[in-house]
Design an enzyme around this catalytic site. Structure first.
Site, short mmCIF file in Angstrom:
data_model
loop_
_atom_site.label_atom_id
_atom_site.label_comp_id
_atom_site.label_asym_id
_atom_site.label_seq_id
_atom_site.Cartn_x
_atom_site.Cartn_y
_atom_site.Cartn_z
N CYS A 2 2.77 -2.56 2.66
CA CYS A 2 2.39 -1.16 2.84
C CYS A 2 1.33 -0.79 1.80
CB CYS A 2 3.57 -0.20 2.72
SG CYS A 2 4.87 -0.45 3.92
N LYS A 603 0.12 -9.46 1.12
CA LYS A 603 -0.36 -10.01 -0.15
C LYS A 603 0.66 -9.79 -1.26
CE LYS A 603 -3.37 -11.79 -3.00
NZ LYS A 603 -3.64 -13.23 -2.95
#
Length: 608
Positions: A2, A603
Site C-alpha cells: 500500500c 517492495k
C-alpha cells in the site's frame, strides 16, 4: 505494501497526489484512489487496477481542491474492487481515510459500531476507522482520531480528512511507515521518500503513535496524549533523479548497473587500506564482541539470502557461531537468547513487519541488535542498538539487486570488524581481504560489461517452466538468491539445491532438457561441484555454469560457462550473483513480464 500520499498547500491536490502515488507503484497495489476537499465537501475518486485507470477517471471527471489524500491498495481484507479501494468514508461522507496496515480487531469494532447504528459498504478492515472517528468527533478532528486509535489493535499508517475541518490532514502511524515533508508550496505525508522528492527533500520521520496535523501553513506533531511535541527536521541528500529510470528500459536493469557505485559507497570510510575498520554508528565494545557467544541473523526474502552468506563469512572470519532465521519464523520459536547474544537484522526498507517484530522480540529478552538497512530513520534503524547503513540509494524495482549486494558488503565489514576485535585473523590477513574488497567495484563493472552469454542463455531457455540452481557452501546461498530472482519476475518455478543433496532425491527431477544453473566459484569444493554437474548433464540437463577465472574443467561439462574475476573466495558472491540477476532480468524480458512490478508482490512488506 500500500502507498499513502497526503497534501495540503497552494497547488491543485489531484495532480500532486497522483504523481506521488506513481512514485509508490513499486510497493505493489491492485487499486487506487483519492479524496480531495473543496467547497466544504469531500470528493472521492477510486477504482480497481493500475494507476492509469484512476488518471483516466480524473481526466473525465476532474476534482478541484488544494488538500487531499491518496492511496494505492494491496488487498488484505476484501478482494480487489472499486468498492474495496481506498479512500473509505463514513456514511455521510464527512470523514475519509487512507490506510496501510491491518486492523486486527476490526471484526469486534465493526460489530460494536453496527450496534451504534453505523453501516458498512465494503469488506475491508479500514472502513471501521472513519466510522470510529465519526463516533468520537466532538468538534476537534485530532481529538477524535486519538480516541479512535486508542480502540484499534494492529498496524497502521493513516491519513484522515474531514469536511468539518477542511483545512487539515491528520495522520498517525504504528508499525507502518509514514513520513512528513515540508515545502514553500505545501506540506505532505507519504509512505516513502520518493513520493515527495519532486517537491521537497526536507522531511520528518514519525514514530509509532505520533500524530500529525498537516495544513497549508505548517505541520504540528502530537503525542498519543494529545500533547504537542517537537521533531527533528532531516534533509535527504539524494534527489528525484535517483528515483528515475535514467534512460534504462527498467528500474531493475538500472539498479543492476548501479551496483559498482553502491558497493563503493557502502565501503567508503569503512574499508580503508592500512587503517583499522571504524564503524561510526556502532557502539559495541571490544569486550562485548569478545563475549558474544552466538549471533542470530534474521531477515526475509532476499535479505535472508544475504544473511546466509553472512553466516559463512562471520563464522570463517570471526569464529562466532551464527544461526540464520526467517523473521516470521524466528519470533514464534522461543529462541535461546542470553545477554551475550547478538542479533543482526537485515531489511532494505527498514520497515519489514516480520523483521521489526523479531527485532523487538529479541530486544525484549535481552539481545543486542545491529540493524543493516538502506533507509535512514526507518523503524528498524530506530529500534536497533546499532546501525550499519547500506548506501545503495533508492531501490525502486520490486526485485532487489543493489540492496542485496550492499548487504553482502556489510556482512564482510562486520565479519572483519569482529575478527579485528577478537584477533581471529591477523592484520595481514585482514588487509589482504580489504584489498580484494576495494577491487570489487571495478570487477563488478567488468562483470556487467559482459552480458552476451547470459542474454543468449536466457533467449534459449525462457520458455521452460522450471529451472534448478545448484551450489555448494557459500555458492548454495547465492543459488537461493538466483532462484528467487527468477521466480519473482519471470514466474518460472525455480528452486535452489545444495550440490551434495542431488542424489538424496532431487536428481529424480532431472530429465532431458531440464535447465540447470550451476555455481562453482569456491576453490576448495570446485572439483566436487564439477562432479555434481556431470550428474545432471549425463541425464540430459542443459547447464549454465558460473565459475571464477582460473578454474579448469567446467567448460567441458556445461553448455555455457561464464567466468567472473578472481578475488577471495568469500567475496565471490558479490560478482557471481550479478550474472544471476541479469539472467532473471533477460528471461523476464523475453517472456514479456512486468519486470519492475511483478504480480502479487510488494517492495516493502509492511504487514505480517
Amino acid at each position: 505494501m500500500c502507498g499513502i500520499v497526503g497534501y495540503s498547500g497552494k497547488k491543485e491536490a489531484s495532480s500532486i497526489l497522483v504523481e506521488g502515488l506513481s512514485k509508490l507503484e513499486y510497493r505493489g497495489y491492485d487499486s487506487a484512489g483519492v479524496a480531495i476537499l473543496n467547497d466544504g465537501k469531500i470528493n472521492v475518486s477510486k477504482c480497481k487496477g493500475r494507476l492509469v485507470n484512476l488518471e483516466n477517471k480524473l481526466e473525465e471527471n476532474p476534482i478541484a481542491g488544494n488538500i487531499g489524500i491518496g492511496h494505492t491498495r494491496w488487498a488484505t481484507h476484501g478482494e480487489p474492487s472499486d468498492l474495496n479501494a481506498h479512500p473509505h468514508s463514513n456514511k455521510d461522507n464527512t470523514i475519509s481515510v487512507v490506510h496501510n496496515g491491518i486492523i486486527e480487531n476490526y471484526m469486534q469494532l465493526r460489530t460494536w459500531l453496527k450496534s451504534k447504528g453505523y453501516e458498512f459498504k465494503s469488506e475491508t478492515d479500514t472502513e471501521v476507522i472513519p466510522n470510529l472517528v465519526d463516533y468520537f468527533y466532538e468538534g476537534n478532528l485530532l481529538d477524535a482520531v486519538i480516541k479512535a486509535i486508542s480502540k484499534v489493535e494492529g498496524s497502521y499508517a493513516l491519513g484522515i480528512v474531514s469536511s468539518k475541518e477542511p483545512d487539515k490532514v491528520v495522520a498517525v502511524r504504528k508499525d507502518s511507515p509514514l513520513i512528513v515533508g515540508i515545502s514553500e508550496d505545501g506540506n505532505f505525508i507519504a509512505s516513502d521518500v520518493p513520493a515527495i522528492l519532486n517537491h521537497t527533500r526536507d522531511i520528518y520521520y514519525i514514530k509509532d503513535k505520533e500524530f500529525v496535523v498537516l495544513t497549508s501553513e505548517g505541520v504540528e506533531f502530537y503525542s498519543n496524549e494529545g500533547e504537542k511535541i517537537e521533531k527533528e527536521l532531516n534533509h535527504i541528500e539524494w534527489d528525484a533523479n535517483a528515483a528515475e529510470k535514467g534512460g534504462y528500459e527498467h528500474f531493475m536493469l538500472k539498479e543492476i548497473y548501479e551496483q559498482p557505485k553502491a558497493i563503493r559507497d557502502t565501503m567508503t570510510s569503512r574499508i580503508i587500506a592500512g587503517q583499522p575498520i571504524k564503524l561510526d554508528d556502532i557502539s559495541i565494545t571490544k569486550e562485548q564482541i569478545e563475549n558474544i557467544d552466538k549471533i542470530y541473523i534474521v531477515a526475509c526474502g532476499t535479505a535472508y539470502h544475504a544473511g546466509v552468506v553472512g553466516k559463512y563469512v562471520i563464522e570463517k572470519f570471526a569464529r562466532i557461531p551464527v544461526e540464520v532465521d526467517i523473521a516470521s519464523e524466528f519470533r514464534y520459536r522461543d529462541p535461546i537468547i542470553t545477554k551475550n547474544t547478538l542479533m543482526i537484522v537485515l531489511s532494505q526498507s527498514g520497515e519489514t513487519a516480520d523483521t521489526l517484530a523479531a527485532l523487538r522480540e529479541a530486544k525484549s529478552i535481552g539481545a543486542r541488535v545491529i540493524a543493516v538497512t538502506n533507509v535512514v530513520g526507518s523503524s528498524v534503524a530506530r529500534a536497533a542498538d546499532d546501525i550499519l547503513y547500506t548506501w545503495a540509494g533508492p531501490e525502486i524495482a520490486v526485485a532487489s539487486t543493489k540492496a542485496y549486494t550492499t548487504q553482502l558488503i556489510t556482512m564482510y565489514i562486520l565479519g572483519l570488524f569482529f575478527a579485528q576485535n577478537k584477533n581471529t585473523l591477523t592484520n595481514e590477513e585482514i588487509e589482504k581481504i580489504k584489498a580484494d574488497m576495494l577491487t570489487l567495484p571495478e570487477k563488478a563493472e567488468e562483470v556487467l560489461a559482459s552480458k552476451e552469454k547470459v542474454q543468449k542463455f536466457a533467449a534459449n531457455t525462457y520458455m521452460h517452466k522450471d529451472m534448478f540452481y545448484l551450489g555448494r557452501g557459500i555458492d548454495y546461498a547465492v543459488a537461493m538468491e538466483g532462484a528467487l530472482k527468477l521466480k519473482e519476475i519471470s514466474y518460472i518455478h525455480a528452486e535452489a539445491y545444495a550440490g551434495g543433496e542431488l542424489k538424496h532425491g532431487t536428481i529424480a527431477l532431472i530429465e532431458e532438457g531440464t535447465v540447470v544453473v550451476a555455481l562453482g566459484t569456491q576453490s576448495d569444493i570446485y572439483d566436487k561441484m564439477v562432479s555434481n554437474i556431470k550428474e545432471v548433464t549425463t541425464r540430459g540437463a542443459k547447464v549454465l555454469g558460473i565459475a571464477a577465472e582460473g578454474r579448469k574443467g567446467m567448460e567441458e561439462v556445461v553448455d555455457s560457462v561464464i567466468y567472473v574475476p578472481e578475488v577471495n573466495d568469500m567475496l565471490l558472491p558479490v560478482l557471481s550473483v550479478m550474472q544471476l540477476q541479469l539472467l532473471a532480468y533477460y528471461v523476464s524480458v523475453e517472456k514479456g513480464c512486468d519486470v519492475d512490478k511483478p504480480r502479487n508482490l510488494a517492495k516493502s512488506v509492511t504487514v505480517e
